[in-house]
Scaffold this motif. Structure first.
Motif, PDB file in Angstrom:
ATOM      1  N   ARG A  92      44.967 -24.819   9.501  1.00 33.61           N
ATOM      2  CA  ARG A  92      45.526 -23.544   9.920  1.00 33.61           C
ATOM      3  C   ARG A  92      44.571 -22.926  10.931  1.00 33.61           C
ATOM      4  NH1 ARG A  92      47.767 -24.432   5.030  1.00 33.61           N
ATOM      5  NH2 ARG A  92      49.887 -23.624   4.741  1.00 33.61           N
ATOM      6  N   VAL A  93      45.117 -22.519  12.064  1.00 38.04           N
ATOM      7  CA  VAL A  93      44.282 -22.077  13.182  1.00 38.04           C
ATOM      8  C   VAL A  93      44.433 -20.573  13.377  1.00 38.04           C
ATOM      9  CG1 VAL A  93      43.844 -22.319  15.648  1.00 38.04           C
ATOM     10  CG2 VAL A  93      44.515 -24.319  14.301  1.00 38.04           C
ATOM     11  N   TYR A  94      43.292 -19.873  13.433  1.00 38.88           N
ATOM     12  CA  TYR A  94      43.263 -18.442  13.731  1.00 38.88           C
ATOM     13  C   TYR A  94      42.155 -18.219  14.760  1.00 38.88           C
ATOM     14  CZ  TYR A  94      45.356 -18.862   9.122  1.00 38.88           C
ATOM     15  OH  TYR A  94      46.128 -19.261   8.066  1.00 38.88           O
ATOM     16  N   HIS A  95      42.513 -17.612  15.871  1.00 34.31           N
ATOM     17  CA  HIS A  95      41.561 -17.485  16.969  1.00 34.31           C
ATOM     18  C   HIS A  95      40.888 -16.117  16.971  1.00 34.31           C
ATOM     19  CE1 HIS A  95      39.770 -18.266  20.901  1.00 34.31           C
ATOM     20  NE2 HIS A  95      40.150 -17.053  21.251  1.00 34.31           N
ATOM     21  N   GLY A  96      39.571 -16.115  16.865  1.00 37.00           N
ATOM     22  CA  GLY A  96      38.759 -14.939  17.136  1.00 37.00           C
ATOM     23  C   GLY A  96      38.836 -13.786  16.160  1.00 37.00           C
ATOM     24  N   PRO A  97      38.972 -14.007  14.835  1.00 34.50           N
ATOM     25  CA  PRO A  97      39.065 -12.850  13.933  1.00 34.50           C
ATOM     26  C   PRO A  97      37.812 -11.984  13.917  1.00 34.50           C
ATOM     27  CG  PRO A  97      38.820 -14.895  12.685  1.00 34.50           C
ATOM     28  CD  PRO A  97      39.083 -15.280  14.106  1.00 34.50           C
ATOM     29  N   PHE A  98      36.648 -12.556  14.234  1.00 32.48           N
ATOM     30  CA  PHE A  98      35.405 -11.793  14.221  1.00 32.48           C
ATOM     31  C   PHE A  98      34.873 -11.505  15.616  1.00 32.48           C
ATOM     32  CE2 PHE A  98      35.679 -14.663  10.551  1.00 32.48           C
ATOM     33  CZ  PHE A  98      35.805 -13.719   9.546  1.00 32.48           C
ATOM     34  N   TYR A  99      35.603 -11.967  16.620  1.00 31.73           N
ATOM     35  CA  TYR A  99      35.098 -11.912  17.997  1.00 31.73           C
ATOM     36  C   TYR A  99      34.840 -10.475  18.451  1.00 31.73           C
ATOM     37  CZ  TYR A  99      34.772 -12.877  22.997  1.00 31.73           C
ATOM     38  OH  TYR A  99      34.341 -12.954  24.287  1.00 31.73           O
ATOM     39  N   GLY A 100      35.843  -9.619  18.370  1.00 30.94           N
ATOM     40  CA  GLY A 100      35.698  -8.272  18.900  1.00 30.94           C
ATOM     41  C   GLY A 100      34.637  -7.454  18.212  1.00 30.94           C
ATOM     42  N   ALA A 101      34.390  -7.747  16.935  1.00 33.17           N
ATOM     43  CA  ALA A 101      33.424  -6.969  16.172  1.00 33.17           C
ATOM     44  C   ALA A 101      31.992  -7.459  16.324  1.00 33.17           C
ATOM     45  CB  ALA A 101      33.812  -6.983  14.690  1.00 33.17           C
ATOM     46  N   THR A 102      31.794  -8.671  16.860  1.00 29.98           N
ATOM     47  CA  THR A 102      30.451  -9.244  16.840  1.00 29.98           C
ATOM     48  C   THR A 102      29.850  -9.537  18.208  1.00 29.98           C
ATOM     49  OG1 THR A 102      31.338 -11.487  16.594  1.00 29.98           O
ATOM     50  CG2 THR A 102      30.849 -10.270  14.573  1.00 29.98           C
ATOM     51  N   VAL A 103      30.661  -9.828  19.230  1.00 35.40           N
ATOM     52  CA  VAL A 103      30.071 -10.204  20.514  1.00 35.40           C
ATOM     53  C   VAL A 103      29.582  -8.971  21.265  1.00 35.40           C
ATOM     54  CG1 VAL A 103      31.486 -12.277  20.717  1.00 35.40           C
ATOM     55  CG2 VAL A 103      32.288 -10.137  21.742  1.00 35.40           C
ATOM     56  N   LYS A 104      28.671  -9.192  22.186  1.00 39.29           N
ATOM     57  CA  LYS A 104      28.097  -8.086  22.948  1.00 39.29           C
ATOM     58  C   LYS A 104      29.023  -7.647  24.080  1.00 39.29           C
ATOM     59  CE  LYS A 104      23.181  -8.960  22.108  1.00 39.29           C
ATOM     60  NZ  LYS A 104      21.873  -9.277  22.743  1.00 39.29           N
ATOM     61  N   GLY A 122      38.542  -8.995  26.710  1.00 38.56           N
ATOM     62  CA  GLY A 122      38.683  -9.880  25.564  1.00 38.56           C
ATOM     63  C   GLY A 122      38.041  -9.310  24.317  1.00 38.56           C
ATOM     64  N   LYS A 123      36.859  -8.741  24.465  1.00 36.81           N
ATOM     65  CA  LYS A 123      36.183  -8.151  23.306  1.00 36.81           C
ATOM     66  C   LYS A 123      37.006  -7.017  22.697  1.00 36.81           C
ATOM     67  CE  LYS A 123      32.304  -5.178  22.028  1.00 36.81           C
ATOM     68  NZ  LYS A 123      31.937  -5.798  20.735  1.00 36.81           N
ATOM     69  N   PHE A 124      37.397  -6.063  23.529  1.00 37.17           N
ATOM     70  CA  PHE A 124      38.051  -4.869  22.992  1.00 37.17           C
ATOM     71  C   PHE A 124      39.483  -5.163  22.528  1.00 37.17           C
ATOM     72  CE2 PHE A 124      34.790  -2.958  25.854  1.00 37.17           C
ATOM     73  CZ  PHE A 124      34.014  -2.422  24.831  1.00 37.17           C
ATOM     74  N   ALA A 125      40.195  -6.040  23.235  1.00 38.73           N
ATOM     75  CA  ALA A 125      41.549  -6.387  22.797  1.00 38.73           C
ATOM     76  C   ALA A 125      41.513  -7.073  21.442  1.00 38.73           C
ATOM     77  CB  ALA A 125      42.230  -7.278  23.837  1.00 38.73           C
ATOM     78  N   TRP A 126      40.574  -7.992  21.240  1.00 34.89           N
ATOM     79  CA  TRP A 126      40.524  -8.706  19.962  1.00 34.89           C
ATOM     80  C   TRP A 126      40.020  -7.810  18.834  1.00 34.89           C
ATOM     81  CZ3 TRP A 126      42.613 -11.501  23.431  1.00 34.89           C
ATOM     82  CH2 TRP A 126      43.288 -12.669  23.070  1.00 34.89           C
ATOM     83  N   ALA A 127      39.149  -6.872  19.144  1.00 28.89           N
ATOM     84  CA  ALA A 127      38.760  -5.903  18.123  1.00 28.89           C
ATOM     85  C   ALA A 127      39.974  -5.117  17.646  1.00 28.89           C
ATOM     86  CB  ALA A 127      37.689  -4.960  18.674  1.00 28.89           C
ATOM     87  N   GLU A 128      40.820  -4.709  18.586  1.00 28.57           N
ATOM     88  CA  GLU A 128      42.012  -3.941  18.231  1.00 28.57           C
ATOM     89  C   GLU A 128      43.061  -4.815  17.546  1.00 28.57           C
ATOM     90  OE1 GLU A 128      42.323  -0.107  19.058  1.00 28.57           O
ATOM     91  OE2 GLU A 128      40.522  -1.098  18.311  1.00 28.57           O
ATOM     92  N   LYS A 129      43.192  -6.068  17.978  1.00 27.35           N
ATOM     93  CA  LYS A 129      44.162  -6.963  17.343  1.00 27.35           C
ATOM     94  C   LYS A 129      43.924  -7.066  15.839  1.00 27.35           C
ATOM     95  CE  LYS A 129      45.424 -10.178  21.084  1.00 27.35           C
ATOM     96  NZ  LYS A 129      46.881 -10.129  20.906  1.00 27.35           N
ATOM     97  N   TYR A 130      42.682  -7.332  15.467  1.00 29.15           N
ATOM     98  CA  TYR A 130      42.406  -7.537  14.052  1.00 29.15           C
ATOM     99  C   TYR A 130      42.224  -6.223  13.301  1.00 29.15           C
ATOM    100  CZ  TYR A 130      42.359 -12.544  14.672  1.00 29.15           C
ATOM    101  OH  TYR A 130      42.749 -13.841  14.922  1.00 29.15           O
ATOM    102  N   TYR A 179      49.208  -6.956  18.381  1.00 26.89           N
ATOM    103  CA  TYR A 179      48.941  -5.665  19.025  1.00 26.89           C
ATOM    104  C   TYR A 179      47.448  -5.432  19.229  1.00 26.89           C
ATOM    105  CZ  TYR A 179      49.107  -0.557  19.706  1.00 26.89           C
ATOM    106  OH  TYR A 179      48.978   0.717  20.201  1.00 26.89           O
ATOM    107  N   PRO A 180      46.995  -5.275  20.484  1.00 33.54           N
ATOM    108  CA  PRO A 180      47.730  -5.257  21.745  1.00 33.54           C
ATOM    109  C   PRO A 180      47.869  -6.659  22.347  1.00 33.54           C
ATOM    110  CG  PRO A 180      45.447  -4.781  22.182  1.00 33.54           C
ATOM    111  CD  PRO A 180      45.565  -4.960  20.682  1.00 33.54           C
ATOM    112  N   SER A 181      48.666  -6.757  23.397  1.00 31.63           N
ATOM    113  CA  SER A 181      48.833  -8.020  24.107  1.00 31.63           C
ATOM    114  C   SER A 181      47.567  -8.366  24.882  1.00 31.63           C
ATOM    115  CB  SER A 181      50.008  -7.902  25.082  1.00 31.63           C
ATOM    116  OG  SER A 181      49.956  -8.916  26.070  1.00 31.63           O
ATOM    117  N   GLY A 182      47.027  -9.572  24.632  1.00 37.87           N
ATOM    118  CA  GLY A 182      45.869 -10.020  25.409  1.00 37.87           C
ATOM    119  C   GLY A 182      46.220 -10.198  26.870  1.00 37.87           C
TER     120      GLY A 182
END
Length: 587
Positions: free
Chosen positions: A214-226, A336-344, A402-405
């Motif tokens: 099962r593939v899930y992309h970037g669940p921790f990305y927005g919260a952890t990257v600089k 990418g950082k902020f969109a993925w933070a909001e997605k999750y 939400y939101p659209s990358g």
């Protein structure tokens, strides 16, 4: 194990672009993007691929302008603050040759760090990437003098940029770690069409078979990257999506059901033009094509080349290209950082789940219903993100809606281009509205070469020699970048992978339904979008809805602040997924 070959289709653009070192190395980065998405190599997915291009262009920018001595009268400030920028050897004169030598050294250093690190999981991708890198090291006339002061300066700059911003070993990056969707009504979950993917147990030994994953992309990305250059890391947020009983949710559901469905469904009423636009902007990590940041860079290359003043010296044109591409790619990296933070944070399901599971009978924990009533449709299928140049099924991207990358990346990139050309006086731009930067472009999704294959893809054979349904060649014209921002966002509705509020607030863009109840939209030239992030936003001010204003605000922030290195973010949570700020809301 014998190395598989990878035959890439040619890129259709003027040969003169790659005579400029910055555009040559941009081309190299874009080629590596599609190689890694064809062979499952490193820096995969929209988040890490945007970050890779951001690192590449930021290192080239600082090496180029740093080698010129950082004369603020003739060149912009570097991203690295003075205290962090290495001293410039006095022997490095402020010449075009030295600036390009430093830029080239920085580019090679970053690309090798990102794509050629030893011990990659997939040898096939690593080998292909290393082969590509060897070819890229024989370019257009910049001597690779590893012992020269300018070359050494470029390497040092790249190492500082990489150390400051790259995802380091042991950090989660876009990996899924032990994340599992929480599921339930309105929450992101596995999709029914592609709930698992089959992956090799051992990529080095196909005889060991495959396993379901099962593939899930970037669940921790927005919260952890600089953060790269946004000055307000906590300010680029969006409002909650319109929750039922808000009528906007039902209107969005009925719209995507009608416009984003599979072609053979009797509920699908999408025009041929809308289907073309849906595919034109896709770039969903497809074989031989790559991710959306590659597409936006391709368009930016076309615009930058067509608008560049050929009467200027190559040196002056290079300065423009170096600055523009750094601004745009840094904006997309932060997008990418902020969109993925909001997605999750919002954790919203995709339309494929939302339409099929809209009825209360879809959940055992609920009371059920006497009958399944519209707009619920347990058998609905989306057109879906295309698995171009393969025989695989279309899919919905493996992360929340939400939101659209796409909307965020596209708005950030194109807004940055609009701001740049407005600032140098070569374009008429309303920061919150239309511009005069028109262009014509052919997407690799619709170029008369890419196709839907009838059999598995053969990497050793040109795609032109492989049987399949060829995508028709379509050359698409846009009167402005503002129009491109909106069509790029709309395209995800027409694919059936996004709700309209993932991109924008209908109240800002819509004209109300027609006599048949079909939503009507304003021409983009008539849309003025000022509800975005500003430095003057106060706590409690209403937040915007969707990826378009999110991307616009990120670009505005970075451009207005000059794209400078920011102070270290606090607190930092960069070691393990279990320390992620999003844990409580996504498990």
């Amino acid at each position: 194990m014998e190395r598989p070959m990878l035959v890439l289709p040619d890129v259709d653009e003027p040969a003169g672009l790659n005579a400029f070192p910055v555009l040559y190395w941009n081309h190299a980065g874009l080629q590596l993007n599609r190689i890694t998405h064809s062979l499952r190599g490193p820096q995969g997915g929209p988040t890490m691929s945007s970050r890779a291009l951001g690192l590449l262009h930021l290192a080239m920018h600082d090496a180029f302008f740093g080698a010129l001595g950082h004369d603020e009268q003739s060149s912009p400030a570097t991203w690295l603050r003075d205290v962090n920028r290495p001293p410039l050897d006095r022997s490095i004169q402020a010449t075009e040759a030295n600036a390009n030598a430093a830029l080239t050294a920085a580019a090679i250093t970053i690309l090798e760090r990102l794509y050629c690190a030893p011990g990659e999981v997939c040898d096939a991708a690593s080998n292909a990437l290393r082969d590509a890198m060897r070819n890229f090291k024989s370019p257009f006339g910049v001597a690779l003098e590893a012992g020269s002061p300018a070359h050494h300066y470029g390497v040092t700059i790249a190492e500082k940029v990489h150390s400051a911003l790259a995802v380091l070993p042991g950090e989660p990056g876009a990996d899924q770690g032990d994340y599992r969707p929480r599921g339930g009504r309105y929450h992101f979950d596995d999709e029914p069409l592609n709930p698992v993917r089959l992956a090799d147990v051992d990529p080095r030994d196909a005889s060991k078979g495959q396993k379901a994953q099962r593939v899930y992309h970037g669940p921790f990305y927005g919260a952890t990257v600089k953060t790269f250059a946004a000055t307000d890391p906590n300010g680029h947020r969006i409002a909650d999506w319109p929750r039922p009983p808000d009528p906007e949710y039902i209107a969005a559901l009925e719209e995507v059901q009608r416009l984003g469905g599979a072609p053979l469904l009797n509920t699908t009423h999408r025009t041929a033009d809308e289907t073309v636009a849906a595919y034109f902007w896709a770039y969903d990590g497809a074989n031989l094509i790559g991710t959306p940041p590659r597409l936006y860079n391709q368009i930016l290359r076309h615009i930058a080349w067509s608008r560049s003043d050929a009467s200027l010296s190559d040196f002056d044109r290079s300065k423009e290209f170096v600055r523009l591409f750094a601004l745009a790619n840094v904006a997309m990296a932060d997008a990418g950082k902020f969109a993925w933070a909001e997605k999750y944070r919002h954790d919203l399901w995709r339309p494929l789940s939302g339409i099929r599971q809209h009825d209360a009978s879809a959940f055992a924990s609920e009371t059920g219903s006497a009958m399944v009533t519209p707009p619920a449709d347990p058998f609905w299928l989306a057109l879906g993100a295309p698995e171009t140049n393969s025989d695989r099924l279309s899919f919905k991207p493996p992360f929340p809606a939400y939101p659209s990358g796409h909307a965020t990346f596209g708005a950030a990139c194109f807004q940055m281009a609009r701001l740049y050309y407005a600032s140098n006086g070569t374009a008429t731009v309303d920061r919150n509205g239309v511009d005069d930067i028109g262009f014509t472009f052919v997407s690799e999704e619709m170029n008369g070469v890419s196709r839907d294959l009838h059999q598995p893809y053969d990497p050793s054979s040109p795609i032109e020699d492989q049987p399949g349904l060829v995508r028709t060649y379509v050359k698409r014209n846009f009167p402005s970048l503002w129009h491109a921002i909106w069509e790029n966002a709309f395209s995800r509705i027409w694919l059936g992978v996004h709700w309209r509020f993932d991109a924008f607030d209908y109240q800002d863009t819509g004209r109300g339904p027609d006599a048949d109840g079909r939503e009507r939209y304003k021409d983009p030239a008539d849309v003025g979008y000022s509800h975005v992030w500003t430095a003057k936003r106060k706590a409690g001010d209403p937040l915007p809805i969707g990826g378009v204003p999110l991307g616009l605000g990120i670009a505005n922030d970075i451009f207005d602040s000059g794209m400078r290195q920011q102070a270290e973010e606090m607190p930092k949570a960069r070691s393990t997924p279990q320390q992620s700020k999003i844990t409580d809301t996504t498990y």
